[in-house]
Motif scaffolding. Structure first.
Motif, short mmCIF file in Angstrom:
data_model
loop_
_atom_site.label_atom_id
_atom_site.label_comp_id
_atom_site.label_asym_id
_atom_site.label_seq_id
_atom_site.Cartn_x
_atom_site.Cartn_y
_atom_site.Cartn_z
N ARG A 90 41.01 62.01 22.90
CA ARG A 90 41.54 61.77 21.55
C ARG A 90 42.57 62.81 21.16
O ARG A 90 42.89 62.96 19.98
N ASP A 108 34.11 68.01 25.28
CA ASP A 108 35.28 67.26 24.80
C ASP A 108 36.18 66.91 25.99
O ASP A 108 36.76 67.80 26.62
N GLN A 123 30.31 64.17 24.18
CA GLN A 123 30.91 63.24 25.13
C GLN A 123 30.41 63.51 26.55
O GLN A 123 30.08 64.65 26.90
N ASP A 134 23.40 57.59 25.79
CA ASP A 134 23.65 58.97 25.36
C ASP A 134 22.35 59.68 24.96
O ASP A 134 21.24 59.11 25.06
N VAL A 175 32.92 58.65 28.80
CA VAL A 175 32.14 58.10 27.68
C VAL A 175 32.45 58.93 26.43
O VAL A 175 31.68 59.81 26.03
N PRO A 176 33.59 58.65 25.79
CA PRO A 176 33.96 59.45 24.61
C PRO A 176 33.09 59.16 23.38
O PRO A 176 33.08 59.94 22.44
N ASP A 177 32.37 58.01 23.40
CA ASP A 177 31.55 57.65 22.24
C ASP A 177 30.12 58.17 22.33
O ASP A 177 29.30 57.87 21.46
N ALA A 178 29.80 58.90 23.40
CA ALA A 178 28.43 59.42 23.56
C ALA A 178 28.12 60.46 22.49
O ALA A 178 29.01 61.23 22.07
N GLN A 179 26.87 60.50 22.07
CA GLN A 179 26.39 61.45 21.06
C GLN A 179 25.20 62.24 21.63
O GLN A 179 24.45 61.71 22.44
N ALA A 193 26.17 53.93 25.08
CA ALA A 193 27.52 54.35 24.70
C ALA A 193 28.60 53.70 25.55
O ALA A 193 29.76 53.66 25.17
N PHE A 194 28.21 53.19 26.73
CA PHE A 194 29.19 52.54 27.60
C PHE A 194 28.46 51.59 28.53
O PHE A 194 27.39 51.91 29.06
N GLN A 212 21.32 55.64 22.49
CA GLN A 212 22.21 54.51 22.27
C GLN A 212 23.05 54.24 23.53
O GLN A 212 23.46 55.17 24.23
#
Length: 520
Positions: A385, A381, A341, A305, A334-338, A311-312, A309
């Motif tokens: 979620r 987004d 997303q 990301d 990749v919903p956890d990307a910062q 992220a996937f 980090q």
């Protein structure tokens, strides 16, 4: 009183048949042989869509492909339950009606059959020469000797004053009755398997494993009497997958064979064993069968990301878009990307070759020159979620896609990535790396306790229909008067008179074998 009123009073009234009469008529219609044959035909006809169209319980990936390629048509298919034919309401209705019809056919036939078994052959007619088959000869044959010889030929015999009546061929009706009973048994076995069995589908990528629990299935269809703890506690890991293809000639690229190599534990604590899973060679553990249904590619991607980090990282099963070349569409979410997303639309090319117009395509289904095309990269987004279910083969619903920000799209799409190469996203949003190629397999895992009873019922039906078609019901009479023996015979089966003529001649020869003077 007018003439018309007088006529109306004198005209007798015909009451309707009433509810009881209608119910009796409906039952007689349902249990008639004609209705049973129609229902059997409809039962076979209703199975055709289940063979022609992909079924959710067997090929969920192909059902997803139909939705992707023809969403309007797929909705109509689903409206008529054509993706779930064998669990549909209309298929169950035919099944239950056929079940009731067979019961209604079997009960009266059984009663008739039992009466026929107890009934003795009828007495000999006065004039045997008028029967379809007849003969006469002079000899010293007695009633007792004729009875003995006919019994030796396995006839049921009744004798009287100067005559003998014989009959055989009861196995024909036995076969007919057993055929109906076996069909009923087949339906019962299928119903029993549906109640106490289960089946499910799961996709497993190379390097991943599977434990036979409800949560591990992608789709699980239990019978009404199946509990989660009743599943066999086996596990396995997919260590390798091999597929071979035709490499030359007109059939270049045609699939020749494929197999999956598993490490299997039959139960917790059991020693690990190797098993090669092939098409039509299922893995069986205590009655639970695991079938290899299909396969495809699951390339491994690593997404970093904007904060540096990872992220996937992992294999991504890709949906086959072109079967001959195994060109596949991949979606990476990749919903956890910062700080935002990330989502990617990709195309996997097993054997990538450039075309004259500057585009790329796959020339062979084997992974000879594997590359990944980046069709689009997005940030925003993804809606994963939101609580609404989403397909893993779709980046986001249309209303969500319109709100995403494209990072790479259209003319900005780079050349395909080979294994080990990466794409740096603009604006420092991160990067996508194509790590390696793996493959996935789809499995159907089924437990059907009615499988063996259904097989036995089908075998009994085959033997029974052979009995009913090959055996003839026939009667023979012998009348002895002053040294003259008359023999007559007929069949009780339409269309078998020609075949009985030769048998009748043999019977006459047996009866005339001793003391024979002439046969005419």
């Amino acid at each position: 009183m007018s003439v018309d009123e007088l006529e109306r009073e004198q005209t007798p009234k015909h009451p309707g048949i009433g509810l009881t009469g209608w119910l009796r008529w409906a039952w007689r219609t349902l249990t008639s042989m004609k209705t049973a044959l129609i229902l059997l035909f409809l039962f076979a006809l209703a199975s055709i869509p289940g063979s022609l169209l992909p079924q959710r319980s067997v090929e969920p990936d192909k059902v997803a492909a139909v939705y992707q390629n023809s969403p309007a048509l797929a909705e109509w298919y689903d409206r008529f339950q054509l993706f779930d034919v064998f669990t549909s309401v209309w298929f169950a209705a035919i099944y239950l009606l056929l079940f009731a019809s067979l019961i209604g056919c079997i009960i009266p036939r059984t009663a008739t059959y039992l009466r026929e078994l107890r009934r003795k052959p009828p007495a000999a007619p006065r004039n045997l020469s008028r029967l379809p088959h007849s003969a006469r000869f002079d000899g010293d044959l007695t009633v007792e000797e004729a009875t003995r010889r006919l019994r030796r030929l396995r006839f049921r015999v009744q004798k009287g004053d100067g005559w003998v009546a014989a009959e055989k061929g009861y196995l024909r009706e036995t076969g007919n009755l057993l055929f109906h009973v076996s069909l009923l048994g087949l339906l019962v076995a299928v119903g029993f398997g549906s109640l106490y069995g289960y089946r499910g589908n799961v996709l497993v990528a190379e390097g991943d494993g599977f434990a036979n629990t409800v949560a591990a299935y992608d789709r699980f269809i239990p019978g009404r009497q199946v509990a989660a703890e009743s599943l066999e506690p086996f596990t396995f890991q997919l260590t390798d997958f091999k597929a071979t293809y035709q490499v030359e000639g007109d059939k270049k690229g045609q699939e020749l064979d494929y197999s999956a190599h598993l490490k299997v534990n039959d139960s917790p604590g059991a020693p690990e064993r190797d098993y090669e899973l092939k098409v039509n060679e299922p893995l069986e553990i205590d009655g639970t069968q695991t079938y290899l249904i299909g396969h495809g590619y699951a390339p491994v991607f690593r997404v970093t990301d904007g904060k540096g980090q990872v992220a996937f990282e992992g294999p991504v099963p890709c949906l086959i878009e072109d079967k001959p070349s195994l060109t596949s569409g991949c979606v990476v979410k990749v919903p956890d990307a910062q700080p935002s997303q990330l989502g990617f639309l990709l195309r996997f090319l097993p054997t990538s070759v450039p075309l004259t117009d500057g585009t790329f395509a796959s020339a062979f289904p084997g992974a000879i020159q594997p590359e990944v095309q980046v069709l689009g990269a997005f940030t925003g987004d993804l809606g994963v979620r939101s609580g609404r279910p989403q397909s893993v083969y779709e980046l986001a619903p249309p209303e969500v896609m319109s709100k995403l920000k494209p990072l790479v799209m259209g003319k900005a799409v780079p050349e395909p990535l080979a294994a080990g190469e990466r794409l740096d996203l603009p604006e420092g949003a991160g990067r996508l790396e194509f790590v390696e190629v793996r493959e996935w397999i789809t499995l159907q895992i089924a437990y059907d306790p009615g499988r063996l009873p259904a097989l036995l019922a089908a075998a009994l039906a085959t033997v029974s229909i052979a009995l009913s078609l090959m055996i003839r019901r026939r009667r023979v009479w012998v009348r002895i008067t002053d040294g003259t023996v008359e023999v007559g015979g007929l069949t009780r089966t339409e269309g078998s008179a020609a075949g009985f003529a030769e048998e009748f001649d043999d019977i006459v020869k047996v009866l005339a074998a001793a003391g024979e003077k002439d046969v005419r």
